[in-house]
Design an enzyme around this catalytic site. Sequence first.
Site, short mmCIF file in Angstrom:
data_model
loop_
_atom_site.label_atom_id
_atom_site.label_comp_id
_atom_site.label_asym_id
_atom_site.label_seq_id
_atom_site.Cartn_x
_atom_site.Cartn_y
_atom_site.Cartn_z
N GLY A 36 0.84 -1.19 0.00
CA GLY A 36 0.00 0.00 0.00
C GLY A 36 0.87 1.24 0.00
N GLN B 219 2.87 9.95 0.97
CA GLN B 219 4.15 9.25 0.90
C GLN B 219 4.86 9.47 -0.43
OE1 GLN B 219 2.30 5.32 2.23
NE2 GLN B 219 4.33 5.21 3.14
N CYS C 180 6.14 0.29 7.32
CA CYS C 180 5.69 1.42 6.51
C CYS C 180 6.85 1.86 5.63
CB CYS C 180 5.26 2.58 7.42
SG CYS C 180 4.70 4.03 6.52
N LEU C 181 6.58 2.04 4.33
CA LEU C 181 7.67 2.39 3.40
C LEU C 181 8.35 3.71 3.79
CD1 LEU C 181 6.11 1.38 -0.04
CD2 LEU C 181 7.67 0.07 1.42
N HIS D 286 -4.33 1.35 7.71
CA HIS D 286 -2.98 1.95 7.75
C HIS D 286 -2.89 3.10 6.74
CE1 HIS D 286 1.63 1.36 7.75
NE2 HIS D 286 1.40 2.24 6.80
N GLU D 287 -3.38 2.84 5.51
CA GLU D 287 -3.28 3.88 4.47
C GLU D 287 -4.20 5.06 4.76
OE1 GLU D 287 -0.79 3.58 2.73
OE2 GLU D 287 -0.43 1.45 3.05
N HIS E 20 -2.63 7.48 7.03
CA HIS E 20 -1.67 8.38 6.38
C HIS E 20 -2.33 9.69 5.91
CE1 HIS E 20 2.24 6.46 6.10
NE2 HIS E 20 1.72 5.33 5.72
CO CO Z 1 2.66 3.51 5.71
#
Ligand code: CO
Length: 183
Positions: A50, A55, A109-110, A151-152, A155
């Site tokens: 995701g 991000q 998380c990226l 999670h997304e 963000h």
């Molecule tokens: Co993330």
Amino acid sequence: MNLSPDQLKLVLYPDAVLRAKAEPVSEFDDRLAGIAQRMIEIMREEDGIGLAAPQAGVSIRVFVCDVPAHPGEQPGEDGVRFATDGPIAFVNPTIIDSSDSRTSLEEGCLSLPDIRGDVIRPEAVTMTAQDLNGESFKIRAGGLLAKCLQHELDHLDGVLIIDKMSQMSRMKNRTKLRRLKQG
Ligand code: CO
């Protein structure tokens, strides 16, 4: 932010865009499609499931996700899905229902490289969103997909896993987080 979509890059903590509340999308145009396409590319390059627009440095309410199916995990009779069938873009997403049962999952998380921690969230959610043409859709999700959607969505409100992880996980990641902050 007037970068062309193909110039977008993964943004790392502690970039301020990750803490901003993202703006709703009102124009379903080529630029939006380009941003979503680039987000899918970044997600794939980074081996993620995701990615939210902040991000990629764009503060708009969009995320993409691509959760692969696990063998033996079929959609439930009640229409609950555990995987996407390829990448999906969610525009202006909202959670309209959450299960009372909550489970803990170790999340990464990226934008927080090398940081992983246990986060407790509802086990299943129902989300409504628009697609890239502005058409509304609804998805009922369980398993990893439910965790990914939550999670997304976080963000888009400037919320990161480091805000929600267990005290133990926070302790474990303390040094890595400090290094990230120092850049
Ligand atoms: Co993330």
